[in-house]
Design an enzyme around this catalytic site. Structure first.
Site, short mmCIF file in Angstrom:
data_model
loop_
_atom_site.label_atom_id
_atom_site.label_comp_id
_atom_site.label_asym_id
_atom_site.label_seq_id
_atom_site.Cartn_x
_atom_site.Cartn_y
_atom_site.Cartn_z
N CYS A 94 0.82 -1.20 0.00
CA CYS A 94 0.00 0.00 0.00
C CYS A 94 0.86 1.27 0.00
O CYS A 94 1.71 1.45 0.89
CB CYS A 94 -0.90 -0.03 1.24
SG CYS A 94 -1.81 1.49 1.47
N CYS A 98 0.51 3.31 3.22
CA CYS A 98 1.23 2.69 4.35
C CYS A 98 2.72 2.98 4.22
O CYS A 98 3.40 3.25 5.22
CB CYS A 98 0.97 1.20 4.42
SG CYS A 98 -0.64 0.78 5.14
N HIS A 111 -4.39 0.79 8.36
CA HIS A 111 -4.76 0.38 7.00
C HIS A 111 -6.18 -0.18 6.99
O HIS A 111 -6.42 -1.32 7.37
CB HIS A 111 -3.78 -0.66 6.44
CG HIS A 111 -4.12 -1.08 5.05
ND1 HIS A 111 -3.61 -0.46 3.93
CD2 HIS A 111 -4.96 -2.03 4.59
CE1 HIS A 111 -4.10 -1.02 2.85
NE2 HIS A 111 -4.93 -1.99 3.21
N GLY A 143 -14.28 5.65 -7.98
CA GLY A 143 -13.04 6.35 -8.33
C GLY A 143 -11.94 6.24 -7.30
O GLY A 143 -10.94 6.93 -7.41
N HIS A 145 -9.01 7.38 2.94
CA HIS A 145 -8.47 8.74 3.02
C HIS A 145 -9.53 9.75 2.60
O HIS A 145 -10.37 9.46 1.76
CB HIS A 145 -7.23 8.88 2.13
CG HIS A 145 -7.48 8.50 0.70
ND1 HIS A 145 -7.49 7.19 0.27
CD2 HIS A 145 -7.74 9.26 -0.39
CE1 HIS A 145 -7.75 7.16 -1.03
NE2 HIS A 145 -7.91 8.40 -1.46
P1 5GP Z 1 -8.46 8.16 -4.58
O1 5GP Z 1 -8.76 8.25 -6.05
O2 5GP Z 1 -7.99 6.80 -4.18
O3 5GP Z 1 -9.58 8.68 -3.72
O4 5GP Z 1 -7.28 9.18 -4.35
C1 5GP Z 1 -5.94 8.80 -4.28
C2 5GP Z 1 -5.12 10.06 -4.38
O5 5GP Z 1 -3.81 9.77 -3.97
C3 5GP Z 1 -5.01 10.61 -5.81
O6 5GP Z 1 -5.56 11.93 -5.84
C4 5GP Z 1 -3.52 10.57 -6.10
O7 5GP Z 1 -3.09 11.70 -6.84
C5 5GP Z 1 -2.89 10.51 -4.73
N1 5GP Z 1 -1.63 9.80 -4.67
C6 5GP Z 1 -1.36 8.58 -5.21
N2 5GP Z 1 -0.09 8.22 -4.95
C7 5GP Z 1 0.46 9.23 -4.22
C8 5GP Z 1 1.75 9.42 -3.64
O8 5GP Z 1 2.65 8.60 -3.74
N3 5GP Z 1 1.93 10.58 -2.96
C9 5GP Z 1 0.96 11.52 -2.81
N4 5GP Z 1 1.27 12.61 -2.12
N5 5GP Z 1 -0.27 11.36 -3.33
C10 5GP Z 1 -0.53 10.23 -4.03
ZN ZN Z 2 -2.36 1.15 3.66
#
Ligand code: 5GP
Ligand code: ZN
Length: 134
Positions: free
Chosen positions: A23, A26, A65, A112, A119
C-alpha cells in the site's frame, strides 16, 4: 498447484497483510516514501496530493490500513470524526475556511477510489466563486 499460491485463495488475514505491504499510503506513513506531513498525530497524517485537482488538495489519512469506508467498523467512529476535524484545522491553516472547501471520500473502485487505504480529500483554494468544477 495451479493458479494460486497454496492451491486456494489466501486466508483473509494473509490478504490483509499483503495489501498493507503493497500500500502506497502505508509506505508514506512508515516513511518509506519521503513525504512532507502537514499534520501528524497518533492516528492520522495529512500530506499534499501528488496530482492536485484543486489549488489546495490535501489528503487526510488514518494511519491504520483500512481499505475503504465500506469495511469500517462501528469502533472507528472517533477516528472518522477526528479525520473531519483535522480537515477543518488544516483548512484554517491553509486559509481556505472563508472561501470554502470540499471534503471528499471516494468509497470503492466504482466511485473512483484508486488507493485502497481510507483517506479524505480536502479540496479548496479556488480564486473565484464557483471556481470549483469537480
Ligand atoms: P483516490 O482516487 O484513491 O480517492 O485518491 C488517491 C489520491 O492519492 C489521488 O488523488 C492521487 O493523486 C494521490 N496519490 C497517489 N499516490 C500518491 C503518492 O505517492 N503521494 C501523494 N502525495 N499522493 C498520491
Ligand atoms: Zn495502507
Amino acid at each position: 498447484i495451479k493458479g494460486t499460491l497454496f492451491g486456494g485463495p489466501p486466508a483473509r488475514a494473509t490478504r490483509f497483510i499483503l495489501n498493507m505491504e503493497n500500500c502506497v499510503f502505508c509506505k508514506i506513513i512508515k516513511g518509506e516514501i519521503p513525504t512532507e506531513f502537514l499534520y501528524q498525530d497518533e492516528d492520522i497524517v495529512a500530506f499534499r496530493d501528488i496530482n492536485p485537482s484543486a489549488p489546495v488538495h490535501i489528503l487526510i489519512v488514518p494511519k491504520k490500513h483500512i481499505e475503504k469506508l465500506q469495511v469500517v467498523s462501528d469502533n472507528e467512529k472517533s477516528l472518522l470524526g477526528q479525520a473531519l476535524l483535522v480537515a477543518k484545522k488544516i483548512a484554517e491553516g491553509e486559509k481556505i475556511t472563508q472561501s470554502g472547501y470540499k471534503v471528499c471520500l471516494n468509497c470503492g473502485e466504482g466511485a473512483g477510489q484508486i488507493v485502497p487505504h481510507l483517506h479524505f480529500h480536502l479540496l479548496g483554494g479556488w480564486k473565484e466563486e464557483g471556481g470549483c468544477l469537480c
